[in-house]
Design an enzyme around this catalytic site. Structure first.
Site, mmCIF file in Angstrom:
data_model
loop_
_atom_site.group_PDB
_atom_site.id
_atom_site.type_symbol
_atom_site.label_atom_id
_atom_site.label_comp_id
_atom_site.label_asym_id
_atom_site.label_seq_id
_atom_site.Cartn_x
_atom_site.Cartn_y
_atom_site.Cartn_z
ATOM 1 N N LYS A 61 0.849 -1.189 0.000
ATOM 2 C CA LYS A 61 0.000 0.000 0.000
ATOM 3 C C LYS A 61 0.885 1.239 0.000
ATOM 4 O O LYS A 61 1.751 1.384 0.857
ATOM 5 C CB LYS A 61 -0.895 0.028 1.243
ATOM 6 C CG LYS A 61 -2.102 -0.900 1.208
ATOM 7 C CD LYS A 61 -3.214 -0.412 0.313
ATOM 8 C CE LYS A 61 -3.872 0.828 0.855
ATOM 9 N NZ LYS A 61 -4.660 0.617 2.070
ATOM 10 N N HIS A 62 0.660 2.127 -0.947
ATOM 11 C CA HIS A 62 1.353 3.414 -0.994
ATOM 12 C C HIS A 62 2.876 3.273 -0.914
ATOM 13 O O HIS A 62 3.533 3.864 -0.067
ATOM 14 C CB HIS A 62 0.819 4.339 0.095
ATOM 15 C CG HIS A 62 -0.636 4.650 -0.066
ATOM 16 N ND1 HIS A 62 -1.128 5.378 -1.127
ATOM 17 C CD2 HIS A 62 -1.713 4.295 0.674
ATOM 18 C CE1 HIS A 62 -2.444 5.472 -1.021
ATOM 19 N NE2 HIS A 62 -2.824 4.819 0.054
ATOM 20 N N ASN A 220 12.550 6.453 6.504
ATOM 21 C CA ASN A 220 13.178 5.474 7.376
ATOM 22 C C ASN A 220 12.202 4.329 7.651
ATOM 23 O O ASN A 220 10.999 4.537 7.676
ATOM 24 C CB ASN A 220 13.561 6.110 8.710
ATOM 25 C CG ASN A 220 14.740 7.060 8.612
ATOM 26 O OD1 ASN A 220 15.631 6.893 7.801
ATOM 27 N ND2 ASN A 220 14.740 8.048 9.486
ATOM 28 N N HIS A 381 14.048 5.808 -1.442
ATOM 29 C CA HIS A 381 13.371 7.109 -1.553
ATOM 30 C C HIS A 381 12.886 7.300 -2.986
ATOM 31 O O HIS A 381 13.461 6.773 -3.912
ATOM 32 C CB HIS A 381 14.335 8.242 -1.182
ATOM 33 C CG HIS A 381 14.649 8.289 0.276
ATOM 34 N ND1 HIS A 381 13.900 9.008 1.183
ATOM 35 C CD2 HIS A 381 15.624 7.697 1.004
ATOM 36 C CE1 HIS A 381 14.406 8.877 2.389
ATOM 37 N NE2 HIS A 381 15.453 8.072 2.306
#
Length: 381
Positions: A61-62, A220, A381
């Site tokens: 999810k996401h 993180n 990221h």
């Protein structure tokens, strides 16, 4: 392959397209975020299967996994805690049930990924779940027919070529600037945790699952694993301790879902599975609820339930063995080790290499936690 997508990250962002090879769309119309989740989840299950040799699954999810797991038998207590009556599942279906069950709330409307072909058993499991898509290397014909009927025929079904290998360099454009870097091909294997600490097979397995999941989680991040599945993921936090608190709080809830008091909650018959999940979440947060919220929660039960005491919680969590925690970078302070100890975590892996390694190691020794330095950072990221 070059296809037009529904839209970008948001409906007002048009001209969204996908270009590349190795991926087939068997059903449905994908969106930008759908494919980001699907490709992240696929990488996770492919690597987890490679590291363990066992059918693997993820619930995404996401851009982060809500859960990840390898296939293992489901006992009666586990099935009851997940509102499941059918324990006779195939290996790949079991992997997905465990991955989704790592965080039932966050897996709602997930991107499902499995390392092995989707069979009838898994298709029948997905039939009863709120899920947006599935990505897998292949599909049995009957399983595909069932899944194509899901969501009124709009369920997104993706097939990934298991032999596909992306280029060594990956590119990304942001705000008109192009970034280029080598793809993260660092292999996470049992040897990753071979720093002289004596580990059981269960601990190595849990560390593999947790750390591979972290590799595909927005940083993180910190993960807690038990019995070959992630049971607590703390993702995308700016502070390491906040990652740890989130992961451990989720792990505590997962363990407490199997407490007899929770299994015996007398739900009113009208409640759906997601609604029962929400009631359990409130029940386990009883002390944090207002009087009105407590009353509302009890109204979902046939008779009022007695909340768990602190001693009952601690005793139950303390009964589980081989709980492990992994971090995608080093722990800068001892606070994460102290929080891990409260969740009965016995083994912790982190990158190491900080100027504050000594107080962190001292905290681990004080808390009787095996601390492993992998010398590997897995930021995403």
């Amino acid at each position: 392959m070059h296809i037009h997508l529904k839209y970008g990250c948001n409906p007002h962002q048009g001209q969204a397209t996908l270009a590349g090879d190795g991926l087939q769309i068997l059903n449905g119309t994908p969106g930008y975020i759908n494919l980001l989740d699907a490709l992240g989840a696929w990488q996770l299950v492919k690597e987890l299967k490679s590291a363990t040799g066992i059918a693997s699954a993820a619930s995404f999810k996401h851009l982060s996994p809500a859960g990840a797991a390898i296939a293992k038998p489901l006992d009666d207590t586990y099935c009851r805690s997940q509102f499941r009556t059918n324990t006779q599942l195939s290996s790949v279906a079991t992997a997905y049930v465990r991955a989704r069950g790592g965080d039932r709330m966050c897996s709602f409307g997930d991107a499902a990924a499995v390392s092995d072909p989707v069979d009838l058993s898994l298709a029948q499991v997905l039939q009863g779940e709120v899920s947006d898509l599935i990505i897998a290397p292949a599909y049995d014909p009957e399983a595909l027919r069932i899944l194509k009927r899901k969501k009124r025929g709009n369920y997104l079904i993706l097939q990934m070529d298991p032999e596909y290998e992306p280029p060594a360099l990956e590119r990304r454009e942001l705000y008109g600037f192009e970034f280029v870097q080598e793809r993260n091909t660092a292999a996470i294997t049992p040897q990753t945790f071979g720093s002289g600490v004596d580990l059981s097979e269960a601990e190595v397995e849990n560390l593999l699952v947790a750390t591979i999941a972290l590799k595909y989680t927005q940083s993180n991040s910190v993960a807690v694993a038990y019995d070959g599945q992630v049971i607590g993921m703390g993702a995308g936090q700016q502070s390491r301790i906040h990652c740890t608190r989130l992961a451990c709080d989720k792990a505590d809830k997962w363990l407490l879902q199997q407490h007899p008091k929770v299994l015996q909650l007398p739900f009113v018959s009208r409640l759906s599975k997601p609604e029962r999940t929400n009631v359990i979440d409130q029940f386990l947060l009883w002390e944090q609820l207002s009087a009105a919220e407590q009353q509302d929660m009890q109204s979902s039960l046939k008779v009022a339930a007695e909340p768990l005491t602190r001693d009952e919680r601690d005793e139950w969590i303390g009964s589980f063995r081989h709980l492990c925690m992994s971090s995608d970078a080093y722990f800068p302070f001892r606070d994460s080790l102290d929080r891990a100890a409260k969740s009965n975590i016995v083994t912790v892996a982190h990158q190491g290499g900080s100027v504050r390694d000594e107080p962190v190691a001292a905290a681990a020794k004080e808390q009787a936690i095996k601390l492993i330095e992998t010398q590997l950072r897995c930021f995403l990221h």
